[in-house]
Design a protein around this motif. Structure first.
Motif, PDB file in Angstrom:
ATOM      1  N   ASN A  60       0.788  -1.440   0.191  1.00 53.93           N
ATOM      2  CA  ASN A  60       0.058  -0.141   0.520  1.00 53.93           C
ATOM      3  C   ASN A  60       0.720   1.084   0.406  1.00 53.93           C
ATOM      4  OD1 ASN A  60      -2.279  -1.259  -0.528  1.00 53.93           O
ATOM      5  ND2 ASN A  60      -3.180  -1.644   2.273  1.00 53.93           N
ATOM      6  N   ASN A  67       1.775   6.521  -7.238  1.00 51.33           N
ATOM      7  CA  ASN A  67       0.853   7.300  -7.823  1.00 51.33           C
ATOM      8  C   ASN A  67       1.308   8.445  -8.366  1.00 51.33           C
ATOM      9  OD1 ASN A  67      -1.505   5.192  -8.400  1.00 51.33           O
ATOM     10  ND2 ASN A  67      -2.809   5.746  -7.199  1.00 51.33           N
ATOM     11  N   ASP A 211     -11.083  -1.381  -6.761  1.00 54.86           N
ATOM     12  CA  ASP A 211     -11.573   0.203  -5.828  1.00 54.86           C
ATOM     13  C   ASP A 211     -12.259  -0.622  -4.573  1.00 54.86           C
ATOM     14  OD1 ASP A 211     -11.576   1.243  -8.639  1.00 54.86           O
ATOM     15  OD2 ASP A 211     -13.401   0.603  -8.725  1.00 54.86           O
ATOM     16  N   THR A 214      -7.984  -1.726  -2.202  1.00 53.78           N
ATOM     17  CA  THR A 214      -7.071  -1.236  -2.125  1.00 53.78           C
ATOM     18  C   THR A 214      -6.980   0.093  -1.148  1.00 53.78           C
ATOM     19  OG1 THR A 214      -6.650  -1.183  -4.483  1.00 53.78           O
ATOM     20  CG2 THR A 214      -5.855   0.594  -2.753  1.00 53.78           C
ATOM     21  N   TYR A 215      -5.870  -0.545  -0.256  1.00 55.34           N
ATOM     22  CA  TYR A 215      -5.797   0.621   1.010  1.00 55.34           C
ATOM     23  C   TYR A 215      -6.960  -0.425   2.272  1.00 55.34           C
ATOM     24  CZ  TYR A 215      -3.037   3.847  -1.811  1.00 55.34           C
ATOM     25  OH  TYR A 215      -3.060   4.743  -2.492  1.00 55.34           O
ATOM     26  N   GLY A 219     -10.055   4.448   2.718  1.00 57.52           N
ATOM     27  CA  GLY A 219      -9.723   5.983   1.694  1.00 57.52           C
ATOM     28  C   GLY A 219     -11.335   5.848   1.546  1.00 57.52           C
ATOM     29  N   ARG A 221     -11.875   6.858  -0.825  1.00 55.90           N
ATOM     30  CA  ARG A 221     -12.019   7.308  -2.628  1.00 55.90           C
ATOM     31  C   ARG A 221     -12.510   5.087  -2.899  1.00 55.90           C
ATOM     32  NH1 ARG A 221     -11.314  10.830  -6.285  1.00 55.90           N
ATOM     33  NH2 ARG A 221     -10.996   9.271  -8.172  1.00 55.90           N
ATOM     34  N   SER A 222     -12.720   4.401  -1.370  1.00 55.01           N
ATOM     35  CA  SER A 222     -12.878   2.921  -1.059  1.00 55.01           C
ATOM     36  C   SER A 222     -14.281   2.881  -1.666  1.00 55.01           C
ATOM     37  CB  SER A 222     -12.218   2.522  -0.540  1.00 55.01           C
ATOM     38  OG  SER A 222     -11.085   2.510  -0.194  1.00 55.01           O
ATOM     39  N   THR A 332     -11.389   4.311  -9.241  1.00 55.68           N
ATOM     40  CA  THR A 332     -10.671   5.242  -8.186  1.00 55.68           C
ATOM     41  C   THR A 332      -9.901   5.711  -7.658  1.00 55.68           C
ATOM     42  OG1 THR A 332     -11.829   3.271  -6.581  1.00 55.68           O
ATOM     43  CG2 THR A 332     -13.306   4.049  -7.195  1.00 55.68           C
ATOM     44  N   GLN A 333      -8.952   4.461  -7.674  1.00 51.93           N
ATOM     45  CA  GLN A 333      -7.649   4.975  -6.386  1.00 51.93           C
ATOM     46  C   GLN A 333      -6.482   5.893  -7.092  1.00 51.93           C
ATOM     47  OE1 GLN A 333      -8.332   5.040  -3.312  1.00 51.93           O
ATOM     48  NE2 GLN A 333      -9.575   3.185  -2.990  1.00 51.93           N
ATOM     49  N   ASN A 334      -7.165   5.502  -8.592  1.00 54.01           N
ATOM     50  CA  ASN A 334      -5.821   6.313  -9.316  1.00 54.01           C
ATOM     51  C   ASN A 334      -6.357   7.887  -9.964  1.00 54.01           C
ATOM     52  OD1 ASN A 334      -4.364   4.359  -9.439  1.00 54.01           O
ATOM     53  ND2 ASN A 334      -5.635   3.220 -10.651  1.00 54.01           N
TER      54      ASN A 334
END
Length: 353
Positions: A60, A67, A211, A214-215, A219, A221-222, A332-334
């Motif tokens: 992570n 990014n 989406d 990640t993390y 997040g 945005r998750s 979403t994570q970009n």
């Protein structure tokens, strides 16, 4: 060289520095300025960040670094700042209160303040204290005029002209009480949703897994909530999630999975699960770790109205042909530099204070 241009060059050099560190390989590039001073030190900071916060796995941390290495390419920086008139500003001191839910989560605000020509006063979360001060020191080496314009503090914030603060809905009330008399951006809790229409492929759901996982889903945005048509076959969804099965080997994630599953079972909630992810029908947007909520909808028009009414609670909407400003599955994570948190244009705010 004017202040904006020199700072853009500095952040571009920082991007080249960060580009040496990725999930696939870490390779020292001898052409990167001041590498002899900073390369090994940054490896050490990454290790410290892992030790301090078990959610900050190596994967992570390096995903976040990758990014930012991409975002700080010169073309991206130039496209971003070209959208605002930053030439006329008078420098101010801008305070930032940062969240600590994912690695370098406050970096966009930090970048925005400095590249606008202001000075920055940073109060970090205790969960994410290692990386940014080190990167700030690198910036001061490649652009000495930044010395004296970057301050980190653990004390109560005083002597600043404007503030950007990110926290929960509870801390936002505190921020508004204490900082409401200053120019401010105060961000509250938001979550991201995915709208499933039934036209998705298994590849779409595999991308959706990024989406969601990640993390560890921490997040804003998750994706924490699905909207699905009635009679939706969740087997398609679970097939797409399967590639993330090894996440259960993270002890912190596994503990949350076991705990939340026990709570749901004792409460006799209906849920579906596959050994590393639970889905539960629930109207809330914010789901616990290892859980995704879902809600059925009957028609897309009513769903669009509902999501518009709830827009203050939503960061991203992931879908395929549902909305003009939707986020594609897996993206979403970009975010780009101009994909602003909560839809608030930080650069525009900083150009007017």
């Amino acid at each position: 060289m004017d202040v904006i241009k020199s700072r853009l060059e500095a952040f571009n050099k920082l991007g080249l520095f960060l580009g040496q560190f990725s999930r696939f390989e870490i390779v020292k590039n001898e052409s990167v300025p001041y590498n002899e001073l900073f390369f090994d030190g940054f490896l050490h900071q990454l290790k410290l960040a892992q030790e301090k916060n078990n959610w900050f796995t190596e994967d992570n941390l390096l995903f976040a670094v990758e990014n930012w290495a991409t975002a700080l390419q010169k073309s991206n920086l130039e496209t971003w700042i070209s959208k605002e008139n930053l030439k006329e500003i008078s420098p101010k001191k801008v305070a930032i209160i940062m969240a600590g839910n994912i690695p370098l989560v406050g970096f966009h605000d930090f970048l925005s303040v400095l590249i606008s020509g202001h000075s920055v006063l940073v109060k970090q979360s205790s969960n994410d204290k290692h990386l940014l001060p080190f990167l700030a020191k690198y910036l001061e080496y490649v652009e000495p005029s930044l010395k004296g314009n970057i301050t980190f503090t653990d004390e109560k914030l005083t002597d600043f002209d404007a503030i950007i603060a990110t926290g929960s809905n509870n801390t936002a009330r505190y921020f508004e009480y204490y900082f409401g008399n200053k120019p401010n951006i105060i961000r509250k809790s938001r979550n991201s949703v995915a709208v499933i229409t039934g036209n998705e492929t298994e590849a779409d759901f595999e991308k959706l897994a990024d989406d969601i996982f990640t993390y560890f889903g921490l997040g804003c945005r998750s994706v924490s909530k699905l909207y699905v048509p009635r009679n939706f076959d969740f087997n398609l969804f679970f097939n797409g999630m399967y590639g993330k099965k090894d996440i259960i080997y993270n002890a912190k994630y596994a503990n949350n999975y076991d705990y939340n599953k026990a709570v749901y079972l004792m409460s006799e909630f209906d849920l579906l699960e596959n050994g590393f992810l639970m889905i539960k029908e629930d109207e809330s947007y914010s789901s616990p770790i290892a859980t995704v909520f879902y809600e059925y909808y009957d028609n897309l028009v009513d769903l669009k109205i509902k999501l518009y009414q709830d827009r203050e609670s939503i960061q991203c909407i992931v879908s395929k042909g549902f909305l003009p400003d939707e986020i594609p599955f897996g993206e979403t994570q970009n975010p780009k530099l101009w994909d602003y948190a909560d839809g608030i244009n930080t650069l525009h705010f900083l150009s007017k204070i």
